[in-house]
Design a protein around this motif. Structure first.
Motif, short mmCIF file in Angstrom:
data_model
loop_
_atom_site.label_atom_id
_atom_site.label_comp_id
_atom_site.label_asym_id
_atom_site.label_seq_id
_atom_site.Cartn_x
_atom_site.Cartn_y
_atom_site.Cartn_z
N GLY A 53 -9.54 6.63 12.98
CA GLY A 53 -10.40 5.46 12.93
C GLY A 53 -9.71 4.12 12.94
O GLY A 53 -10.36 3.08 12.80
N ALA A 120 -11.35 11.70 18.14
CA ALA A 120 -11.49 10.25 18.25
C ALA A 120 -12.97 9.88 18.23
O ALA A 120 -13.84 10.72 18.00
CB ALA A 120 -10.79 9.75 19.51
N SER A 121 -13.24 8.63 18.52
CA SER A 121 -14.59 8.09 18.34
C SER A 121 -15.63 8.71 19.27
O SER A 121 -16.81 8.78 18.93
CB SER A 121 -14.57 6.58 18.56
OG SER A 121 -14.02 6.27 19.84
N TRP A 143 -12.11 11.11 12.45
CA TRP A 143 -12.32 9.69 12.76
C TRP A 143 -13.11 8.99 11.66
O TRP A 143 -12.84 7.84 11.32
CB TRP A 143 -13.04 9.56 14.11
CG TRP A 143 -13.25 8.15 14.54
CD1 TRP A 143 -12.32 7.30 15.08
CD2 TRP A 143 -14.47 7.40 14.50
NE1 TRP A 143 -12.88 6.08 15.37
CE2 TRP A 143 -14.21 6.13 15.02
CE3 TRP A 143 -15.77 7.70 14.07
CZ2 TRP A 143 -15.19 5.14 15.12
CZ3 TRP A 143 -16.74 6.73 14.18
CH2 TRP A 143 -16.46 5.47 14.70
#
Length: 244
Positions: A53, A120-121, A143
């Motif tokens: 993040g 990841a996002s 994340w």
């Protein structure tokens, strides 16, 4: 054993799909105006930061990475790149054959199910739109949590969200990120998915685990036999009850 905690990439997803990630990143690089090889290298070197993040959401991440690669995309380029990045992420996370039926069968048989993923996002932002979401009782995304496997906090969080003690949980994964070491330390019972039918998949494991668990399967389809019930497929195709 009352619950199963799954890794995501290479475990629930088609392990062959990971080979498409480089081309997907190339499409994003083109949208940002960054050379594909430069973008690929930078995305690889920043994975831990992105997966915990530190770059923020997908738009903020792509703007920052583009600038680190020497480009400065305008808002229209960035909007396009975000769409392209999400499309590429969708291709890489397609389900492996039969896995949704397996999750449905586990639910029907009373297991609580969780996902624990270094990601990841992109996965977090689109999770509710994935075909996996209706089958999982709890999710733990690196994340969102700010740390990666094998950090013990992730396993403790998964068990807590399931409402099941860690020693009542199986942990099923392909062995990246030293995840089985983390599962053992947390008190979970690990299962290695070797993906032996997709030999190239081993090259995509990040930080492979030196620990080889007692329980090993080549494909998640073998889990019913490990758990002690027949693979009749009687419930195949049946939709799970909504998670609540």
């Amino acid at each position: 054993m009352r619950a199963v905690v799954f890794d995501f990439f290479g475990t629930l997803t088609d392990p062959a799909a990971e080979s498409e990630r480089r081309a997907a990143f190339g499409d994003t690089a083109a949208a940002l105006g960054v050379p594909a090889e430069v973008f690929w290298a930078r995305m690889g070197s920043t994975f831990t930061a992105r997966a915990t993040g530190r770059y923020g959401g997908t738009a903020a991440t792509l703007r920052a990475i583009a600038r680190e690669c020497g480009a400065d995309p305008d808002d229209n380029q960035l909007d396009l790149a975000v769409r392209v990045q999400h499309d590429g992420a969708g291709r890489v996370r397609r389900p492996r054959t039969g896995v949704l039926d397996l999750l449905g069968e586990l639910r029907i048989r009373g297991f609580r199910l969780a996902l624990l993923s270094d990601c990841a996002s992109e996965l977090c932002e689109r999770w509710d739109d994935t075909p996996y979401a209706p089958y999982l009782d709890a999710t733990v995304f690196s994340w969102q949590e700010g740390c990666r496997k094998p950090d013990p906090r992730l396993y403790a969080t998964a068990a807590a969200r399931l409402g099941v003690p860690a020693d009542g949980c199986w942990f099923v994964g392909d062995g990246g990120s030293r995840e089985h070491s983390g599962a053992l330390a947390a008190g979970m019972r690990p299962v290695l998915v070797t993906n032996a039918l997709v030999p190239s998949s081993a090259g995509h494991r990040d930080d492979p685990d030196p620990v080889r668990p007692e329980h090993v399967v080549d494909d998640p389809a073998e889990l019913p036999a490990l758990l002690g019930w027949p693979t009749s497929g009687v419930h195949a195709g049946r939709q799970p009850d909504p998670v609540g």
